[in-house]
Write a protein that holds these residues in place. Structure first.
Motif, PDB file in Angstrom:
ATOM      1  N   UNK A   3       0.787  -1.221   0.000  1.00  0.00           N
ATOM      2  CA  UNK A   3       0.000   0.000   0.000  1.00  0.00           C
ATOM      3  C   UNK A   3       0.823   1.276   0.000  1.00  0.00           C
ATOM      4  N   UNK A   4       2.143   1.189   0.066  1.00  0.00           N
ATOM      5  CA  UNK A   4       2.974   2.386   0.094  1.00  0.00           C
ATOM      6  C   UNK A   4       2.857   3.175  -1.197  1.00  0.00           C
ATOM      7  N   UNK A  33       4.669   6.424 -13.679  1.00  0.00           N
ATOM      8  CA  UNK A  33       3.950   5.511 -12.805  1.00  0.00           C
ATOM      9  C   UNK A  33       3.868   5.906 -11.349  1.00  0.00           C
ATOM     10  N   UNK A  34       4.435   7.053 -10.986  1.00  0.00           N
ATOM     11  CA  UNK A  34       4.470   7.438  -9.575  1.00  0.00           C
ATOM     12  C   UNK A  34       3.100   7.869  -9.066  1.00  0.00           C
ATOM     13  N   UNK A  35       2.943   7.762  -7.748  1.00  0.00           N
ATOM     14  CA  UNK A  35       1.701   8.137  -7.083  1.00  0.00           C
ATOM     15  C   UNK A  35       1.718   9.570  -6.578  1.00  0.00           C
ATOM     16  N   UNK A 239       4.687   6.871   2.512  1.00  0.00           N
ATOM     17  CA  UNK A 239       5.291   7.071   1.187  1.00  0.00           C
ATOM     18  C   UNK A 239       6.785   6.737   1.172  1.00  0.00           C
ATOM     19  N   UNK A 240       7.251   6.358  -0.008  1.00  0.00           N
ATOM     20  CA  UNK A 240       8.677   6.147  -0.282  1.00  0.00           C
ATOM     21  C   UNK A 240       8.986   6.915  -1.554  1.00  0.00           C
ATOM     22  N   UNK A 283       9.580  -3.629  -2.823  1.00  0.00           N
ATOM     23  CA  UNK A 283       8.337  -3.781  -2.068  1.00  0.00           C
ATOM     24  C   UNK A 283       7.752  -5.177  -2.249  1.00  0.00           C
ATOM     25  N   UNK A 284       7.721  -5.640  -3.483  1.00  0.00           N
ATOM     26  CA  UNK A 284       7.139  -6.955  -3.765  1.00  0.00           C
ATOM     27  C   UNK A 284       7.938  -8.069  -3.102  1.00  0.00           C
ATOM     28  N   UNK A 285       9.266  -7.978  -3.184  1.00  0.00           N
ATOM     29  CA  UNK A 285      10.110  -9.013  -2.598  1.00  0.00           C
ATOM     30  C   UNK A 285       9.960  -9.038  -1.080  1.00  0.00           C
TER      31      UNK A 285
END
Length: 292
Positions: A3-4, A33-35, A239-240, A283-285
């Motif tokens: 969710x970050x 692609x950034x949020x 956030x990151x 993040x996924x890993x």
């Protein structure tokens, strides 16, 4: 951990916030692609705030604001006149964030970002706390959180570690102030990035992902896998944001101020794409490892 929000500093794209620069930075961040986009503080009296708001709405990006005080606006001081300049700048930054709909102001909000020639004094620390209490109170009225980003010993004499910053925030005693961790600075001062996260604890609210050499993420010596595993263990959901600078983007005076003596990259779009892919993979890993 999925969710970050992933963010990018506007300084990856541009060296100012003129209309064309704002459009390019916001649209390019969304395309990569950034949020969210981190926008350096500018004077709201001289900036087309409506354009920034419109661009954010059109792209769907969130915005945060950042700044670093300098020697002329230092609040980590016993000089009342300099401190007053700093407080006015921080107050204008709250106005800017409020007017563009940003709900976070981070950075070196407590001190000048300079090489001090002496330790901080108890009086200068208390002055910094007093000013930030007033700024936090103003920010709270607009639903804005203040971030305190500790930096390395060559860029502040007050806060250099997460543990110091936690004590400072506890002494500040303002519910809308959080710890801002920058991996570049933490790499210089902490036992490890993972330990910095543990020391920050529940106060950790924002992360700058910046490589040891300020270049492409994953090409330096930082232990990003260890950092992201600890973030997953800690339940961090904030956030990151990728932060990196090049004199290919910034004017020479700005580059000199932040010490860009060699360019870590020259293509902002490539740096942005690589950083996004790297952060998403980390993040996924970490999420998979945490679930196992």
């Amino acid at each position: 951990m999925t969710g970050n929000l992933l963010g990018i500093h506007a300084g990856v794209w541009v060296g100012d916030w003129a209309d064309d620069s704002a459009r390019y930075a916001i649209e390019s961040s969304a395309q990569a692609g950034y949020d969210l986009i981190e926008i350096p503080a500018v004077d709201p009296r001289t900036t087309d705030l409506a354009l920034t708001v419109r661009l954010l709405e059109q792209t769907g990006l969130d915005a945060v604001v950042s700044l670093a005080l300098d020697a002329s606006t230092d609040i980590n001081t016993e000089d009342a006149e300099v401190s007053a300049h700093g407080e006015r700048l921080l107050s204008r930054t709250v106005d800017f964030a409020r007017d563009i709909g940003a709900r976070y102001i981070g950075g070196v909000t407590y001190s000048a970002m300079v090489k001090y020639t002496h330790p901080a004094t108890e009086a200068s620390r208390q002055n910094s706390l007093a000013v930030l209490r007033r700024i936090a109170d103003k920010a709270r009225a607009s639903g804005i959180t203040i971030g305190v980003e500790y930096v390395n010993r060559y860029e502040s004499n007050l806060l250099n570690t997460a543990a110091q910053t936690v004590r400072f925030i506890e002494d500040l005693d303002a519910e809308n102030v959080l710890l801002h961790l920058d991996t570049f600075h933490a790499n210089s001062e902490e036992l490890s990035l993972a330990q910095a996260v543990r020391d920050a604890g529940a106060l950790l609210g924002y992360i700058h992902a910046s490589e040891s050499h300020r270049g492409h993420l994953g090409t330096g010596i930082l232990d990003f896998p260890g950092l992201f595993r600890q973030l997953a263990l800690s339940g961090y959901t904030g956030p990151i944001t990728f932060e990196s600078f090049s004199s290919a983007i910034h004017p020479r005076d700005t580059a000199d101020t932040i010490g860009i003596w060699r360019d870590p990259w020259t293509d902002p779009a490539l740096a942005a794409r690589n950083a996004y892919a790297f952060l998403r993979a980390q993040l996924d890993a970490a999420a998979l490892a945490h679930a196992a």
